[in-house]
Design an enzyme around this catalytic site. Structure first.
Site, PDB file in Angstrom:
ATOM      1  N   LYS A 109      32.932  49.436  40.409  1.00 60.71           N
ATOM      2  CA  LYS A 109      33.561  49.062  41.682  1.00 60.71           C
ATOM      3  C   LYS A 109      32.711  49.612  42.804  1.00 60.71           C
ATOM      4  O   LYS A 109      31.972  50.580  42.615  1.00 60.71           O
ATOM      5  CB  LYS A 109      34.967  49.668  41.773  1.00 60.71           C
TER       6      LYS A 109
HETATM    7  P1  NAD Z   1      42.355  40.043  50.318  1.00 59.99           P
HETATM    8  O1  NAD Z   1      41.585  40.858  51.244  1.00 59.99           O
HETATM    9  O2  NAD Z   1      42.047  38.609  50.162  1.00 59.99           O
HETATM   10  O3  NAD Z   1      43.930  40.169  50.653  1.00 59.99           O
HETATM   11  C1  NAD Z   1      44.574  41.405  50.786  1.00 59.99           C
HETATM   12  C2  NAD Z   1      45.963  41.168  51.331  1.00 59.99           C
HETATM   13  O4  NAD Z   1      46.664  42.402  51.339  1.00 59.99           O
HETATM   14  C3  NAD Z   1      45.965  40.654  52.761  1.00 59.99           C
HETATM   15  O5  NAD Z   1      46.981  39.689  52.921  1.00 59.99           O
HETATM   16  C4  NAD Z   1      46.277  41.904  53.581  1.00 59.99           C
HETATM   17  O6  NAD Z   1      46.893  41.607  54.819  1.00 59.99           O
HETATM   18  C5  NAD Z   1      47.218  42.622  52.642  1.00 59.99           C
HETATM   19  N1  NAD Z   1      47.253  44.052  52.893  1.00 59.99           N
HETATM   20  C6  NAD Z   1      46.224  44.891  53.152  1.00 59.99           C
HETATM   21  N2  NAD Z   1      46.695  46.133  53.369  1.00 59.99           N
HETATM   22  C7  NAD Z   1      48.027  46.077  53.205  1.00 59.99           C
HETATM   23  C8  NAD Z   1      49.073  47.034  53.292  1.00 59.99           C
HETATM   24  N3  NAD Z   1      48.828  48.305  53.622  1.00 59.99           N
HETATM   25  N4  NAD Z   1      50.350  46.608  53.053  1.00 59.99           N
HETATM   26  C9  NAD Z   1      50.593  45.331  52.747  1.00 59.99           C
HETATM   27  N5  NAD Z   1      49.649  44.383  52.671  1.00 59.99           N
HETATM   28  C10 NAD Z   1      48.392  44.751  52.891  1.00 59.99           C
HETATM   29  O7  NAD Z   1      42.267  40.818  48.904  1.00 59.99           O
HETATM   30  P2  NAD Z   1      42.529  40.218  47.453  1.00 59.99           P
HETATM   31  O8  NAD Z   1      41.216  39.831  46.872  1.00 59.99           O
HETATM   32  O9  NAD Z   1      43.662  39.242  47.500  1.00 59.99           O
HETATM   33  O10 NAD Z   1      42.974  41.540  46.681  1.00 59.99           O
HETATM   34  C11 NAD Z   1      44.333  41.980  46.653  1.00 59.99           C
HETATM   35  C12 NAD Z   1      44.507  42.916  45.464  1.00 59.99           C
HETATM   36  O11 NAD Z   1      44.170  42.232  44.267  1.00 59.99           O
HETATM   37  C13 NAD Z   1      43.628  44.171  45.491  1.00 59.99           C
HETATM   38  O12 NAD Z   1      44.333  45.226  44.866  1.00 59.99           O
HETATM   39  C14 NAD Z   1      42.457  43.773  44.617  1.00 59.99           C
HETATM   40  O13 NAD Z   1      41.796  44.893  44.056  1.00 59.99           O
HETATM   41  C15 NAD Z   1      43.193  42.971  43.546  1.00 59.99           C
HETATM   42  N6  NAD Z   1      42.340  42.041  42.798  1.00 59.99           N
HETATM   43  C16 NAD Z   1      41.605  41.077  43.421  1.00 59.99           C
HETATM   44  C17 NAD Z   1      40.831  40.210  42.665  1.00 59.99           C
HETATM   45  C18 NAD Z   1      40.056  39.091  43.292  1.00 59.99           C
HETATM   46  O14 NAD Z   1      39.495  38.276  42.531  1.00 59.99           O
HETATM   47  N7  NAD Z   1      39.999  38.962  44.596  1.00 59.99           N
HETATM   48  C19 NAD Z   1      40.797  40.342  41.274  1.00 59.99           C
HETATM   49  C20 NAD Z   1      41.579  41.324  40.663  1.00 59.99           C
HETATM   50  C21 NAD Z   1      42.358  42.164  41.431  1.00 59.99           C
END
Ligand code: NAD
Length: 420
Positions: A109
């Site tokens: 990461k």
């Molecule tokens: P992103 O940046 O596209 O979206 C993040 C979302 O979370 C946004 O809507 C933001 O407003 C919200 N957010 C941020 N801080 C917040 C808070 N304090 N309280 C509530 N909402 C909050 O990110 P993503 O890619 O959708 O990732 C979201 C989660 O999924 C993370 O934990 C990431 O590690 C995990 N994840 C992502 C992927 C991927 O392919 N993108 C894969 C596996 C896991």
């Protein structure tokens, strides 16, 4: 961050999880110790020229946890709360996740401590290119392959790929995944994590003999994971009753008009209530809504011992990494809430990242249908394997997923032995 603004140490949680799973695996203490340590950690401090000509120094990290089963793989996060322990935990979870879905990757990461919401596109590009250069000694299609995570996206991956390719002198599409399709990104990658969450949530509903039609869904976060999951739940006839971003949530007990809400969010970067039945709620209220499936899809440590007893969802499908603390886990398990844990539920992203990497290395182009078909089969198979361990050992789904993932990594590490 959790509501009390005290940062829970995710790395301590990740290490505790290894101890929990080790109880069900025949591992010697030395192996357990090794699995709790990361392999490599690079911390970089680098300057970026901002739009007003001032220079700001940023701190970034790239951590490789384990590469016994294949090259290091894991996303890049841009967030003000990024620190070394958070990145260590996320790298460790990537190792277990790749093993749960049985793809030949290790775990890594990276992240930069910054607030991209306060930066221009130019500044984000400059930051990305310099950060990529700083960590480039670790990167490469055979060594370490980044992908998007919180507040990074396909454009950021395009800049990373271009910077690395400039350093090499030729195009290296396989150095990152989650790229734009025009640059060798895979069809279906953008939607993969959200789709994977929905596929595993459907399996959980099926196991509990509950229909998807009319099921009430609450989703925290409407980014890549939450937004895509919401659309697919809606498409399948479920009722998405609430969704949020970092500022606020929107709730409508009859079901949200998702298209309008997500289109508005894409255009103006915020959520607003426009209809009579809609009302604004906080992220905490969203987590505690009475619903069939709750999807935390934002950041870590959102469900803690402070709110777990108030959670009313029947199923929690963890789109985010590490949204639930171990203390909260115990409370949820006692309440009989069925959890599809993060290293299973959100593994669709790394699975299609693997497909993208395979296509890049072999210069192949798969159709979206082929990608989704393979993704569905892998997610369903992995869900089944975790459920079987959970039922046969009478352990919660999270422990079962850790037993499966950690067991595979431990065996690969044992077979390779210790060099020299
Ligand atoms: P992103 O940046 O596209 O979206 C993040 C979302 O979370 C946004 O809507 C933001 O407003 C919200 N957010 C941020 N801080 C917040 C808070 N304090 N309280 C509530 N909402 C909050 O990110 P993503 O890619 O959708 O990732 C979201 C989660 O999924 C993370 O934990 C990431 O590690 C995990 N994840 C992502 C992927 C991927 O392919 N993108 C894969 C596996 C896991």
């Amino acid at each position: 961050m959790n509501s009390e603004h005290e940062k829970i140490n995710s790395y301590e949680i990740a290490k505790k999880q290894v101890d929990i799973a080790a109880k069900y695996l025949d591992l010697d203490p030395g192996s357990v110790e090794k699995l709790k340590h990361t392999k490599r950690e690079l911390i970089v401090h680098f300057p970026v020229k901002m739009d007003d000509e001032t220079v700001r120094v940023f701190t970034g990290y790239r951590v490789q946890h384990n590469v016994s089963r294949g090259p290091a793989k894991g996303g890049i996060r841009y967030h003000p709360d990024v620190d070394l322990d958070e990145i260590r935990a996320l790298a460790m979870w990537m190792t277990w996740k790749s093993a749960v879905v049985n793809i030949p990757f290790g775990g890594a990461k990276g992240g930069v401590q910054c607030n991209p919401k306060e930066m221009s596109l130019h500044e984000i590009e400059h930051l990305t290119r310099r950060f990529t250069w700083e960590i480039s000694l670790l990167l490469g299609p055979e060594q370490d392959i980044p992908a998007p995570d919180v507040y990074t996206n396909p454009q950021v991956m395009a800049w990373m790929m271009d910077t690395y390719s400039m350093l090499k002198g030729y195009s290296v599409p396989g150095v990152v995944t989650g790229k734009p399709v025009e640059l060798g990104g895979s069809l279906g990658r953008f939607e993969a994590t959200g789709r994977g969450v929905v596929i595993t949530a459907l399996e959980a509903l099926n196991y509990l003999k509950k229909p998807i039609e009319g099921a009430k869904i609450a989703i925290q976060g409407c980014g890549n994971v939450g937004g895509v999951a919401a659309k697919h739940f809606d498409r399948l006839g479920a009722k998405v009753i609430a969704i949020s971003d970092s500022m606020r949530g929107i709730y409508n007990e009859k079901g949200l008009d998702l298209k309008r809400i997500l289109d508005y969010k894409a255009k103006y970067q915020c959520l607003i209530c426009e209809q009579k039945e809609e009302r604004e709620i906080t992220n905490q209220e969203l987590l505690e809504l009475d619903c069939d499936i709750m999807v935390p899809a934002a950041i870590e440590n959102q469900i803690t011992e402070k709110n777990a007893s108030r959670i009313k969802a029947k199923i929690i499908a963890e789109g985010a990494n590490g949204p639930t603390t171990p203390e909260a886990d115990e409370i949820l398990n006692d309440k009989g809430i069925f959890i599809v844990p993060d290293i299973l539920a959100n593994a669709g992203g790394v699975t299609v990242s693997y497909f993208e990497w395979v296509q890049n290395l072999q210069e192949l182009l798969w159709s979206e249908e082929e990608v989704l078909d393979r993704l569905t089969r892998i997610m369903q198979r992995s869900y089944k394997e975790v459920l079987e361990i959970s039922l046969s050992k009478k352990i919660p789904m999270r422990t079962a997923a850790l037993v499966l993932g950690i067991g595979r990594v431990a065996e690969a590490t044992r077979l390779r032995g210790i060099y020299p």
